[in-house]
Design a protein around this motif. Structure first.
Motif, short mmCIF file in Angstrom:
data_model
loop_
_atom_site.label_atom_id
_atom_site.label_comp_id
_atom_site.label_asym_id
_atom_site.label_seq_id
_atom_site.Cartn_x
_atom_site.Cartn_y
_atom_site.Cartn_z
N LEU A 224 -86.10 5.54 30.74
CA LEU A 224 -87.45 4.99 30.63
C LEU A 224 -87.55 4.33 29.27
O LEU A 224 -87.30 4.96 28.25
N VAL A 225 -87.92 3.06 29.24
CA VAL A 225 -88.02 2.30 27.99
C VAL A 225 -89.47 1.86 27.80
O VAL A 225 -90.00 1.11 28.62
N ASP A 226 -90.08 2.36 26.74
CA ASP A 226 -91.47 2.02 26.41
C ASP A 226 -91.43 1.00 25.27
O ASP A 226 -91.20 1.36 24.11
N ILE A 227 -91.64 -0.27 25.63
CA ILE A 227 -91.53 -1.35 24.64
C ILE A 227 -92.91 -1.61 24.06
O ILE A 227 -93.78 -2.17 24.72
N GLY A 228 -93.09 -1.17 22.83
CA GLY A 228 -94.37 -1.35 22.17
C GLY A 228 -94.37 -2.53 21.25
O GLY A 228 -93.68 -3.52 21.49
N ALA A 229 -95.13 -2.41 20.17
CA ALA A 229 -95.22 -3.51 19.21
C ALA A 229 -94.09 -3.44 18.19
O ALA A 229 -93.36 -4.40 17.98
N GLY A 230 -93.94 -2.25 17.57
CA GLY A 230 -92.96 -2.12 16.49
C GLY A 230 -91.63 -1.52 16.90
O GLY A 230 -90.60 -1.82 16.31
N THR A 231 -91.66 -0.65 17.92
CA THR A 231 -90.43 0.01 18.34
C THR A 231 -90.35 0.09 19.86
O THR A 231 -91.36 -0.02 20.56
N SER A 232 -89.14 0.26 20.35
CA SER A 232 -88.91 0.49 21.77
C SER A 232 -88.39 1.91 21.92
O SER A 232 -87.28 2.22 21.46
N ASP A 233 -89.20 2.75 22.54
CA ASP A 233 -88.85 4.17 22.68
C ASP A 233 -88.14 4.40 24.01
O ASP A 233 -88.55 3.88 25.05
N ILE A 234 -87.10 5.20 23.95
CA ILE A 234 -86.25 5.42 25.12
C ILE A 234 -86.18 6.90 25.43
O ILE A 234 -86.02 7.73 24.52
N ALA A 235 -86.30 7.23 26.70
CA ALA A 235 -86.12 8.61 27.15
C ALA A 235 -85.12 8.60 28.31
O ALA A 235 -85.19 7.74 29.19
N ILE A 236 -84.20 9.56 28.26
CA ILE A 236 -83.17 9.66 29.31
C ILE A 236 -83.46 10.89 30.16
O ILE A 236 -83.66 11.99 29.64
N THR A 237 -83.48 10.71 31.48
CA THR A 237 -83.72 11.84 32.39
C THR A 237 -82.44 12.18 33.15
O THR A 237 -81.62 11.32 33.46
N GLN A 238 -82.33 13.47 33.42
CA GLN A 238 -81.22 13.96 34.23
C GLN A 238 -81.54 15.38 34.64
O GLN A 238 -82.12 16.14 33.87
N ASP A 239 -81.20 15.73 35.86
CA ASP A 239 -81.42 17.08 36.36
C ASP A 239 -82.88 17.51 36.25
O ASP A 239 -83.19 18.67 35.96
N GLY A 240 -83.79 16.56 36.42
CA GLY A 240 -85.20 16.89 36.49
C GLY A 240 -85.94 17.01 35.18
O GLY A 240 -87.11 17.38 35.15
N THR A 241 -85.30 16.67 34.06
CA THR A 241 -85.98 16.80 32.77
C THR A 241 -85.53 15.71 31.82
O THR A 241 -84.58 14.96 32.09
N VAL A 242 -86.22 15.59 30.69
CA VAL A 242 -85.82 14.65 29.64
C VAL A 242 -84.74 15.31 28.81
O VAL A 242 -84.94 16.38 28.25
N VAL A 243 -83.56 14.69 28.77
CA VAL A 243 -82.44 15.32 28.07
C VAL A 243 -82.16 14.70 26.71
O VAL A 243 -81.50 15.33 25.88
N SER A 244 -82.62 13.48 26.49
CA SER A 244 -82.42 12.90 25.15
C SER A 244 -83.39 11.74 24.93
O SER A 244 -83.95 11.19 25.88
N TYR A 245 -83.58 11.42 23.67
CA TYR A 245 -84.52 10.38 23.26
C TYR A 245 -83.81 9.45 22.28
O TYR A 245 -82.88 9.84 21.58
N ALA A 246 -84.29 8.23 22.22
CA ALA A 246 -83.75 7.28 21.25
C ALA A 246 -84.84 6.26 20.92
O ALA A 246 -85.88 6.22 21.56
#
Length: 667
Positions: A224-246
């Protein structure tokens, strides 16, 4: 929204959620009706000046002023006070660390899940230490809200799963994500200032995923990539949960700046033009010197294509870095996701089909109904998600657990396990797995030999009084108690025990090992010497009767040698447990030629009179041990043997009236 709509909601059923963003505050009033989430009212207000940076509140008073105005406008329309709220911490405030941890294990046992979990906890704690060292402000404290294992290794070889295998060493590459306490604390401070009780706290990426990705898809590896104004936040899902962020430090403002530079526009005009690119096919505008432009969306996008491609490249690079590979699909939200051609470039960079990189707007949210003007577009995914997830999760945004009678709170964003509680409690993972005793590495005649330390006992974990494990699920008010692991004993051995496996024989009544010139680090040492790590033990091996006689300075030409009662030649190769007796050739012949009249001789041994029966040969010194009790199997120093006051050998003859002394002399 009409007044009749507002009368359809009462204070006790109102669900109030606030999205505290970098540029604005969005408030939503909703209620749950059967399975539907009914949006009743919405209010949004921007800050007059910068109060937040990258998801972190910097000016609590400014944020509180705007949040209070949003709250009051909603209250005025509702006709009652709002006292409870659901909020979210920004994903961009998270910190991520990648570490590698390893551990030696018992190669004779299968790897159990508890060992794997303990290794992962050790990795998270190592990541925590690395993060603490990087942070300049020692007042900022972080705690883990998620982690993923990028790779496992068994004996330095990458492997998908460690469980059930055997080996000497296990390793794991771990990506751990941490949330600063200050983010949560500052959000709570703002809510306190405006008289709101926080009933639910989540993370923005989790709230967004909850509504942007249906439950049936959450087991897949998605980004999931949330592209905002200053940053693009990334969340990775696997096995039903968020496993990492960037986070990619490039987003919508980069596109706005590119438009401003290309067409000589001020920032606000460029921002409006950017927003309209996905709404209209043709655009008319003037630059700062008054030159008019009429251009199609395609023409404008072509001019700024390199910047759009750069944004897509950096997002793709972060996704692959933190996921280890391209995900199955990517869902884009946030205002910046609507930039034309961005999803196409992103699909190209990730090697995905174009349809697998999709923009998610409010229209995809299931079981939602708007009783006010419908919120459209990807920028409203997160505000709505905060409200919906608060209904799903109820009030249990934190759970309280006791670990060895110490109360801790856990951020309830996923299934929680014993391991999560131990991480939050700061338990040292090394205390859970018994350390093997240190090995001794020594050299025997130049060849390295390892004497291994013993294995200890692993920790015992009790959940609510019952023996449990690190991967047991936990709930509110659970009690965990730990009996710490007991380490193994370091390897220890004496010189005597070290050589006990070397072949031994009985030579004229004395048990000896088939070796000569036994030295430790080039020196003679007593047999009870404790071997040290790195010691060099050397000796000459004895293989034949000839080599044995040389050790004791016995002349083979003058000696008869019997092994196990049979006379042998000097080339005879000695074997373990052989019994060797030597006789003086002349004495043996003399005995055979002359008859002995008396049946016994009398000798004095250590002052004690002993009678020794005569044999059909001359009696020799070693014969006394058949009639005098003296333990030669336990070495207690240097063995002293005297005959009539002089040193004597085992094969020297004895006669009637001889005075014999035999004893151990301390070193």
């Amino acid at each position: 929204m009409t007044d009749s709509t507002l009368t359809k909601i009462s204070p006790h059923e109102a669900i109030f959620s606030l999205d505290i963003g970098t540029k604005s505050v969005v408030g939503i009033i909703a209620k749950k009706e059967d399975e539907k989430f009914m949006v009743i009212d919405v209010e949004m207000m921007e800050y007059s000046s910068r109060a937040m940076y990258d998801g972190q509140i910097h000016d609590i008073d400014k944020v509180a002023q705007v949040a209070k105005k949003v709250k009051e406008k909603l209250e005025n329309r509702l006709g009652f006070k709002l006292t409870r709220v659901a909020i979210a911490a920004a994903g961009r405030a998270l910190k991520t660390c990648r570490v590698q941890v390893s551990r030696e294990i018992d190669s004779t046992k299968e790897i159990e899940q508890g060992t794997i979990n303990s290794l992962e906890i050790e990795g998270i704690q190592k990541a925590q230490e690395m993060l603490d060292n990087k942070i300049s402000s020692k007042d900022t404290k972080y705690y883990c809200v998620g982690y993923t294992v990028v790779n496992y290794y068994l004996d330095d070889n990458m492997i998908t799963s460690l469980k059930g295998h055997r080996g000497d060493k296990i390793q794991a590459d771990i990506l751990a994500t941490f949330l600063p306490h200050i983010v949560v604390d500052s959000l709570y401070s703002v809510m306190n200032k405006i008289g709101l009780e926080v009933i639910h706290l989540t993370l923005e990426p989790i709230a967004a995923i909850h509504v942007a990705i249906p439950p049936k898809l959450r087991l897949l590896n998605l980004a999931l990539v949330d592209i905002g104004a200053g940053t693009s936040d990334i969340a990775i899902t696997q096995d039903g949960t968020v496993v990492s962020y960037a986070m990619a430090s490039i987003a919508g403002d980069e596109i706005t700046e590119a438009i401003a530079k290309e067409f000589l526009l001020d920032f606000d005009t460029a921002e409006r033009l950017k927003v309209e690119l996905n709404k209209k096919d043709s655009h008319t505008f003037e630059d700062i010197v008054g030159i008019p432009y009429t251009m199609t969306t395609e023409e404008i996008v072509d001019k700024i294509a390199p910047v759009i491609e750069k944004l897509a490249f950096e997002i793709a690079e972060k996704v692959i870095q933190y996921n280890g590979k391209s995900p199955s699909a990517v869902f884009c939200i946030g205002g910046g996701s609507q930039i034309p051609t961005l999803t196409k470039y992103l699909a190209d960079k990730l090697g995905l089909r174009p349809e697998r990189v999709a923009i998610r707007g409010t229209e995809i949210i299931e079981n939602i109904e708007f009783l006010c003007k419908q919120l459209e577009g990807p920028e409203f995914i997160t505000p709505i998600g905060i409200g919906i997830i608060s209904v799903k999760d109820g009030d249990d945004n934190f759970i309280e657990i006791s670990v060895n009678e110490e109360l801790i709170k856990l951020f309830n964003t996923k299934k929680l396990f014993v391991s999560d509680a131990l991480i939050r409690a700061g338990i040292n993972a090394k205390r859970l797995i018994a350390r093997r005793g240190k090995n001794l590495n020594i050299y025997i005649n130049g060849q390295i030999k390892t004497i291994k330390g013993s294995f200890g006992e692993p920790a015992k974990i009790y959940l609510n009084g019952k023996l449990s494990s690190l991967d047991e699920e936990i709930n509110h008010k659970d009690q965990i108690k730990i009996e710490w692991a007991i380490d193994g004993v370091d390897a220890s051995i004496s010189l005597k025990d070290l050589i006990k496996d070397i072949n031994s024989i009985n030579f004229n009544g004395l048990d000896i090992h088939l070796m000569n010139k036994l030295l430790v680090n080039g020196k003679e040492v007593p047999m009870d010497y404790k071997i040290m790590d790195g010691d060099h033990i050397t000796f000459e091996e004895i293989h034949t009767v000839e080599e044995l006689l040389k050790r004791f300075n016995v002349d083979y030409q003058k000696t008869i040698v019997r092994v196990n009662g049979v006379e042998v030649e000097k080339a005879y190769r000695l074997k373990h447990k052989d019994e060797i007796v030597t006789l003086d050739r002349k004495a043996a012949v003399s005995v055979n030629e002359n008859k002995v009249e008396n049946n016994k001789i009398k000798v004095s041994i250590n002052g004690q009179a002993i009678e020794i029966p005569k044999k059909n040969r001359e009696l020799i010194f070693v014969d006394i041990f058949d009639y005098f009790d003296f333990d030669r199997t336990k070495v207690k120093g240097i063995l002293i043997m005297k005959l009539n006051g002089k040193k004597v050998g085992y094969t020297d003859p004895i006669k009637n009236g001889d005075d014999i002394e035999i004893y151990w002399k301390n070193n």
